[in-house]
Scaffold this motif. Structure first.
Motif, PDB file in Angstrom:
ATOM      1  N   SER A 109      47.931  37.442  47.966  1.00 17.45           N
ATOM      2  CA  SER A 109      48.585  37.951  46.761  1.00 17.45           C
ATOM      3  C   SER A 109      47.910  39.226  46.266  1.00 17.45           C
ATOM      4  O   SER A 109      48.587  40.180  45.853  1.00 17.45           O
ATOM      5  CB  SER A 109      48.550  36.890  45.657  1.00 17.45           C
TER       6      SER A 109
ATOM      7  N   GLY B 254      49.497  43.088  45.978  1.00 15.82           N
ATOM      8  CA  GLY B 254      49.400  43.957  44.815  1.00 15.82           C
ATOM      9  C   GLY B 254      48.842  45.325  45.169  1.00 15.82           C
ATOM     10  O   GLY B 254      49.351  46.362  44.705  1.00 15.82           O
TER      11      GLY B 254
ATOM     12  N   SER C  90      45.920  46.708  40.449  1.00 16.26           N
ATOM     13  CA  SER C  90      47.137  46.102  41.005  1.00 16.26           C
ATOM     14  C   SER C  90      46.795  44.883  41.858  1.00 16.26           C
ATOM     15  O   SER C  90      47.510  43.873  41.841  1.00 16.26           O
ATOM     16  CB  SER C  90      47.902  47.126  41.842  1.00 16.26           C
TER      17      SER C  90
ATOM     18  N   ALA D  14      46.062  42.073  39.537  1.00 13.33           N
ATOM     19  CA  ALA D  14      47.318  41.563  38.993  1.00 13.33           C
ATOM     20  C   ALA D  14      48.032  40.681  40.021  1.00 13.33           C
ATOM     21  O   ALA D  14      48.577  39.615  39.680  1.00 13.33           O
ATOM     22  CB  ALA D  14      48.227  42.722  38.582  1.00 13.33           C
ATOM     23  N   GLY D  15      48.029  41.098  41.281  1.00 14.08           N
ATOM     24  CA  GLY D  15      48.617  40.284  42.343  1.00 14.08           C
ATOM     25  C   GLY D  15      47.916  38.943  42.488  1.00 14.08           C
ATOM     26  O   GLY D  15      48.573  37.901  42.668  1.00 14.08           O
TER      27      GLY D  15
ATOM     28  N   LEU E 270      46.320  37.327  40.138  1.00 14.11           N
ATOM     29  CA  LEU E 270      46.662  36.520  38.966  1.00 14.11           C
ATOM     30  C   LEU E 270      48.036  35.877  39.130  1.00 14.11           C
ATOM     31  O   LEU E 270      48.211  34.670  38.877  1.00 14.11           O
ATOM     32  CB  LEU E 270      46.637  37.393  37.712  1.00 14.11           C
ATOM     33  N   VAL E 271      49.016  36.660  39.569  1.00 16.85           N
ATOM     34  CA  VAL E 271      50.353  36.121  39.791  1.00 16.85           C
ATOM     35  C   VAL E 271      50.316  35.025  40.857  1.00 16.85           C
ATOM     36  O   VAL E 271      50.967  33.971  40.725  1.00 16.85           O
ATOM     37  CB  VAL E 271      51.330  37.242  40.197  1.00 16.85           C
TER      38      VAL E 271
ATOM     39  N   LEU F 270      48.792  31.745  39.482  1.00 18.61           N
ATOM     40  CA  LEU F 270      49.720  31.109  38.547  1.00 18.61           C
ATOM     41  C   LEU F 270      50.853  30.415  39.291  1.00 18.61           C
ATOM     42  O   LEU F 270      51.275  29.305  38.916  1.00 18.61           O
ATOM     43  CB  LEU F 270      50.281  32.152  37.570  1.00 18.61           C
ATOM     44  N   LEU F 271      51.345  31.050  40.366  1.00 19.72           N
ATOM     45  CA  LEU F 271      52.386  30.423  41.182  1.00 19.72           C
ATOM     46  C   LEU F 271      51.875  29.146  41.854  1.00 19.72           C
ATOM     47  O   LEU F 271      52.574  28.126  41.897  1.00 19.72           O
ATOM     48  CB  LEU F 271      52.880  31.406  42.244  1.00 19.72           C
TER      49      LEU F 271
END
Length: 327
Positions: free
Chosen positions: A92, A96, A116, A119-120, A122-123, A126-127
């Motif tokens: 991930s 990013g 970035s 941020a990737g 983190l996403v 969370l997924l």
């Protein structure tokens, strides 16, 4: 145990000093140390403080992060084949960073690429947590990580496939190989807060991992909250691996190999394996980065390529050993 700690600490210190003093440039070791300590305004001082010091610090930070997270994941999943990248954070974060390079954000903004990537990551985490659910089993967590990792890898391949700019595609490929070259104190400052948070979370799961060796029911009977333990392991791993990938690209096998090497020396205790794997990971990545600088310095051998070349045979040996034990 104390002897192992002293050996690993001494090894990290020696390799850290060697990382500061060794390189393709022929410099006097004593003058190099003086230039670093006094921060003298000279070409040598600039090389030491702006190039070699950040690189050595990142090698310690990233190596310790990968080793620590690998030991935590293996302890939580009770599987010596587990890897920090199993929960999809590396893929991930790489996605990013790839998007930042492809869209031009990395070129327009100095910290666009690492931010970035964070941020990737983190996403991605969370997924994984959303897919696994608050009370999902370890198997559910692994499956969720595989799904997120596969999706991120597929999207990364799609970006490369549709890239109209061959130079951007080339930059993406080289970045994903993993490297500490051309990093600065800015990268150290960016990664350090996330890593410290991850170190604190993972450093606090030792008792829970020790109890988990007796089984989930026994761990709960001993007062271990398995949901909190899982959150600490996943979020801590995401923080350190995401920050590592953000500043250095994808560096594999450290979190898998180092705990495997050190496990016999700590009596297979997960809590003891945490700190020893952190020190072992730092030593391994320092040694690998020194090797990268001394072997084919003009060819820019990537750090992630070297760790994969070293780690893959050890991984095959680990698979063979586990298979023999199961027979």
């Amino acid at each position: 145990m104390r002897r192992l700690a002293l050996i690993l600490i001494a090894l990290v210190v020696v390799l850290f000093v060697a990382a500061l003093l060794l390189g393709p440039a022929d410099t006097d070791p004593w003058q190099s140390l003086v230039a670093l300590i006094t921060r003298e305004e000279s070409l040598l001082g600039l090389v030491m403080y702006e190039i070699r010091l950040p690189r050595a610090l990142l090698a310690v930070m990233i190596g310790a992060s990968l080793g620590l997270s690998g030991a935590a994941m293996q302890g939580y999943l009770r599987n010596p084949l587990a890897d920090p990248g199993l929960i999809g954070v590396s893929a991930s974060a790489a996605l990013g960073a790839v998007l930042a390079i492809q869209t031009g954000l990395a070129a327009a903004f100095a910290l666009g690429l690492p931010l970035s990537a964070l941020a990737g990551a983190l996403v991605g985490v969370l997924l994984v947590l959303a897919l696994a659910g608050p009370r999902g089993s370890s198997l559910t967590l692994i499956l969720a990580g595989i799904v997120v990792s596969s999706l991120a890898a597929a999207l990364t391949s799609l970006v490369l496939n549709l890239s109209p700019n061959p130079f951007a595609a080339n930059e993406i490929v080289f970045w994903m190989m993993g490297s500490l070259a051309d990093r600065s104190m800015v990268h150290v400052g960016l990664a350090l807060p996330f890593m410290v948070m991850g170190w604190l979370l993972l450093g606090g799961v030792g008792r829970g991992l020790d109890a988990l060796t007796l089984g989930e029911d026994a761990a709960e009977a001993m007062g271990i909250n398995l949901m909190v333990l899982r959150l600490m392991v996943v979020i801590g791993t995401a923080a350190v691996v995401g920050a590592s990938t953000a500043v250095a690209g994808v560096i594999g096998f450290v979190g898998l190999v180092v705990p495997h090497i050190l496990r016999p020396f700590v009596g297979a205790r997960p809590s003891a394996l945490l700190w020893s794997s952190a020190l072992g990971g730092a030593a391994m990545l320092l040694a690998a980065d020194i090797t990268v600088r001394l072997v084919l310095p003009s060819k820019d051998l990537k750090l992630g390529v070297l760790t994969a070349i070293i780690g893959a045979p050890l991984f095959l040996h680990l698979i063979h050993k586990v298979r023999k034990m199961s027979v």
